[in-house]
Design a protein around this motif. Structure first.
Motif, PDB file in Angstrom:
ATOM      1  N   UNK A 177      59.710  64.656  78.883  1.00 39.46           N
ATOM      2  CA  UNK A 177      60.482  63.828  78.097  1.00 39.46           C
ATOM      3  C   UNK A 177      61.015  64.611  76.889  1.00 39.46           C
ATOM      4  N   UNK A 178      59.899  65.020  76.065  1.00 36.83           N
ATOM      5  CA  UNK A 178      60.281  65.361  74.946  1.00 36.83           C
ATOM      6  C   UNK A 178      60.508  67.154  74.651  1.00 36.83           C
ATOM      7  N   UNK A 179      59.939  67.772  75.680  1.00 36.30           N
ATOM      8  CA  UNK A 179      60.385  68.972  75.710  1.00 36.30           C
ATOM      9  C   UNK A 179      60.807  69.392  77.224  1.00 36.30           C
ATOM     10  N   UNK A 180      61.884  68.894  77.766  1.00 40.04           N
ATOM     11  CA  UNK A 180      62.247  69.206  79.178  1.00 40.04           C
ATOM     12  C   UNK A 180      62.602  70.600  79.491  1.00 40.04           C
ATOM     13  N   UNK A 181      63.090  71.015  78.671  1.00 39.11           N
ATOM     14  CA  UNK A 181      63.498  72.834  78.875  1.00 39.11           C
ATOM     15  C   UNK A 181      62.162  73.496  78.731  1.00 39.11           C
ATOM     16  N   UNK A 182      61.278  73.513  77.877  1.00 39.28           N
ATOM     17  CA  UNK A 182      60.175  74.163  77.916  1.00 39.28           C
ATOM     18  C   UNK A 182      59.430  73.565  79.301  1.00 39.28           C
ATOM     19  N   UNK A 183      59.245  72.439  79.410  1.00 40.03           N
ATOM     20  CA  UNK A 183      58.445  72.095  80.866  1.00 40.03           C
ATOM     21  C   UNK A 183      58.917  72.739  82.035  1.00 40.03           C
ATOM     22  N   UNK A 184      60.393  72.901  82.124  1.00 46.22           N
ATOM     23  CA  UNK A 184      61.142  73.526  83.478  1.00 46.22           C
ATOM     24  C   UNK A 184      60.761  75.003  83.360  1.00 46.22           C
TER      25      UNK A 184
ATOM     26  N   UNK B 186      63.791  66.134  85.263  1.00 46.38           N
ATOM     27  CA  UNK B 186      63.727  65.681  83.909  1.00 46.38           C
ATOM     28  C   UNK B 186      64.693  66.692  83.167  1.00 46.38           C
ATOM     29  N   UNK B 187      64.901  68.075  83.474  1.00 44.80           N
ATOM     30  CA  UNK B 187      65.960  68.928  82.890  1.00 44.80           C
ATOM     31  C   UNK B 187      67.099  68.260  82.636  1.00 44.80           C
ATOM     32  N   UNK B 188      67.420  67.742  83.719  1.00 41.13           N
ATOM     33  CA  UNK B 188      68.876  66.881  83.742  1.00 41.13           C
ATOM     34  C   UNK B 188      68.940  65.357  83.200  1.00 41.13           C
ATOM     35  N   UNK B 189      67.709  65.047  83.028  1.00 38.94           N
ATOM     36  CA  UNK B 189      67.701  63.614  82.640  1.00 38.94           C
ATOM     37  C   UNK B 189      67.526  63.378  81.139  1.00 38.94           C
ATOM     38  N   UNK B 190      66.898  64.465  80.565  1.00 39.42           N
ATOM     39  CA  UNK B 190      66.505  64.390  79.085  1.00 39.42           C
ATOM     40  C   UNK B 190      67.056  65.540  78.285  1.00 39.42           C
TER      41      UNK B 190
ATOM     42  N   UNK C  20      73.265  73.140  76.754  1.00 33.10           N
ATOM     43  CA  UNK C  20      71.875  73.534  77.114  1.00 33.10           C
ATOM     44  C   UNK C  20      71.330  73.325  78.601  1.00 33.10           C
ATOM     45  N   UNK C  21      71.604  72.047  79.153  1.00 25.51           N
ATOM     46  CA  UNK C  21      71.188  71.744  80.358  1.00 25.51           C
ATOM     47  C   UNK C  21      71.864  72.701  81.637  1.00 25.51           C
ATOM     48  N   UNK C  22      72.881  72.897  81.546  1.00 19.96           N
ATOM     49  CA  UNK C  22      73.657  73.719  82.388  1.00 19.96           C
ATOM     50  C   UNK C  22      73.378  74.992  82.235  1.00 19.96           C
ATOM     51  N   UNK C  23      73.020  75.671  81.235  1.00 22.84           N
ATOM     52  CA  UNK C  23      72.651  77.003  80.818  1.00 22.84           C
ATOM     53  C   UNK C  23      71.264  77.033  81.416  1.00 22.84           C
ATOM     54  N   UNK C  24      70.343  76.238  81.083  1.00 27.18           N
ATOM     55  CA  UNK C  24      69.159  76.240  81.531  1.00 27.18           C
ATOM     56  C   UNK C  24      69.009  76.025  83.209  1.00 27.18           C
ATOM     57  N   UNK C  25      69.846  75.155  83.522  1.00 23.25           N
ATOM     58  CA  UNK C  25      69.691  75.047  84.959  1.00 23.25           C
ATOM     59  C   UNK C  25      70.057  76.331  85.982  1.00 23.25           C
ATOM     60  N   UNK C  26      71.194  76.732  85.295  1.00 25.96           N
ATOM     61  CA  UNK C  26      71.537  77.768  85.941  1.00 25.96           C
ATOM     62  C   UNK C  26      70.844  79.214  85.946  1.00 25.96           C
ATOM     63  N   UNK C  27      70.050  79.424  84.920  1.00 31.35           N
ATOM     64  CA  UNK C  27      69.165  80.503  84.922  1.00 31.35           C
ATOM     65  C   UNK C  27      67.801  80.169  85.705  1.00 31.35           C
TER      66      UNK C  27
ATOM     67  N   UNK D 291      71.471  64.272  85.551  1.00 35.55           N
ATOM     68  CA  UNK D 291      72.314  64.276  84.550  1.00 35.55           C
ATOM     69  C   UNK D 291      73.274  62.984  84.931  1.00 35.55           C
ATOM     70  N   UNK D 292      73.262  62.527  86.375  1.00 30.29           N
ATOM     71  CA  UNK D 292      73.846  61.547  86.826  1.00 30.29           C
ATOM     72  C   UNK D 292      72.966  60.134  86.243  1.00 30.29           C
ATOM     73  N   UNK D 293      72.002  60.159  86.242  1.00 29.10           N
ATOM     74  CA  UNK D 293      71.206  58.884  85.682  1.00 29.10           C
ATOM     75  C   UNK D 293      71.282  58.898  84.232  1.00 29.10           C
TER      76      UNK D 293
END
Length: 379
Positions: A63-70, A99-103, A108-115, A155-157
């Motif tokens: 929740x706090x570090x979703x990008x780092x977690x992913x 979690x990446x999309x939710x939090x 950033x979310x789409x760049x991280x998700x794409x990579x 992201x939807x949620x």
């Protein structure tokens, strides 16, 4: 009932973000630990179990570090998939992607998700190239969709939760505005009544003084003037209190009796035959009265245009020495049965805040009549 209350209390406890995440990690670790012990007792390689046990703990900061977690879980998965230790699409991977999309918000979310999706697709494609036998087609697409779908769902949620919170805030702000209007009406009813009584009593006492009591007469005259001034200022302050927070006040819009000819011309251009007649010598009006006159005419003409068929409207503005009257008449038949709205209520509130009276209703000869009389303070 006691059991139901305990179940609800337990559910509220486990819904706390920190408690839920700890419970989730424990629930995911237990089968991994049991499976690892079973593999260890059989003397089989521990690569799969070790990889699984390493990917679960980072979920504590999802929740706090979703990008780092992913990123951590993706790095472990890419190494394991490339080495053909695991296949992509484990529950831990999907939870991290969700979690990446939710939090995470913004680009950033789409760049991280794409990579991340690109890394999974590449790792899965490379792993299948070294497998014996016929090469499966579309392995990269499997690695792409297994991470992209949870991110989109997250992201939807997230958007749905933000819309729900926005709706709650707007409902709360609307309730606050309604309460402000209610308080304003009550303040006006109570304070203006007592100020008017005080003004009348002081004026009566001043009128009954015997000749020669000029000091007392001047004191009572000053008290009477102060009461009138306090009543006028109270009306202006309450008008500000009643104004919607985001809508601004009429003072900033330049509306008033002087704008009525332009308003009638606008209505005539919109297809409603309308006329304006001004009687008496125009005088400067107090701000609240000036705005009230304009808004009454505007609302009445709007109602005529909306609710009357083939109507013609006439506006009459009368400047009397101690009051101003405004009357709007139309001769149209209603398009449909009248329904309760906020227009007439808003007129009544404005007129009441100015200390005036409002009469509205159908005319005997057909059509509708709006008539307001607002007193003016004498100087």
């Amino acid at each position: 009932m006691r059991i139901v209350r305990r179940v609800k209390a337990a559910w509220r406890f486990f819904r706390r973000p920190r408690v839920f995440d700890i419970t989730l990690v424990i629930a995911l670790l237990l089968p991994g630990i049991i499976g690892g012990l079973a593999v260890l007792l059989q003397g089989a390689p521990m690569s799969f179990s070790l990889h699984y046990l390493l990917t679960v703990p980072p979920l504590l900061m999802r929740r706090n570090r979703p990008v780092l977690t992913a990123a951590l879980i993706t790095a472990l998965d890419v190494v394991a998939v490339s080495a053909d230790i695991v296949s992509p699409g484990s529950p831990v991977t999907m939870i991290a992607a969700y979690s990446l999309g939710r939090y995470t918000s913004g680009r950033r979310v789409w760049i991280a998700a794409g990579l991340i999706s690109l890394l999974y697709a590449t790792a899965n494609e490379l792993a299948t190239r070294f497998q014996p036998g016929p090469q499966p087609q579309g392995a990269w697409l499997t690695g792409l969709t297994l991470t992209a779908i949870p991110v989109v769902l997250g992201q939807f949620n997230r958007v749905r939760a933000e819309l729900r919170e926005r709706g709650k805030r707007e409902a709360a702000e609307s309730a606050v505005r309604a309460e402000r209007r209610r308080i304003a009406r009550e303040l006006h009813d109570v304070v203006s009544h007592h100020l008017s009584v005080i003004n009348a009593l002081v004026g009566g006492a001043r009128a009954t003084l015997a000749p020669g009591q000029e000091v007392t007469r001047e004191a009572l005259s000053g008290a009477e003037q102060s009461a009138r001034q306090a009543l006028s200022e109270m009306r202006e302050l309450l008008d500000v209190l009643r104004a919607d927070d985001g809508g601004g006040s009429d003072a900033a819009t330049g509306v008033g009796a002087s704008r009525l000819p332009a308003l009638v011309e606008e209505v005539r251009s919109a297809g409603l035959p309308a006329s304006l007649v001004v009687t008496g010598e125009p005088v400067p009006l107090p701000t609240t009265v000036d705005h009230a006159v304009y808004r009454i005419v505007q609302e009445a003409l709007t109602n005529t245009r909306k609710h009357a068929e083939g109507a013609r409207a006439s506006v009459r503005l009368v400047y009397d020495p101690g009051a101003i009257e405004v009357e709007v008449l139309d001769d149209g038949a209603p398009k449909h049965p009248a329904t309760a709205g906020f227009g007439l209520g808003g007129m009544a509130e404005r007129v009441a805040l100015c200390g005036g009276q409002l009469w509205t209703g159908p005319r005997l000869e057909g059509g509708f009549r709006v008539h307001a009389r607002i007193p003016l303070e004498k100087t």
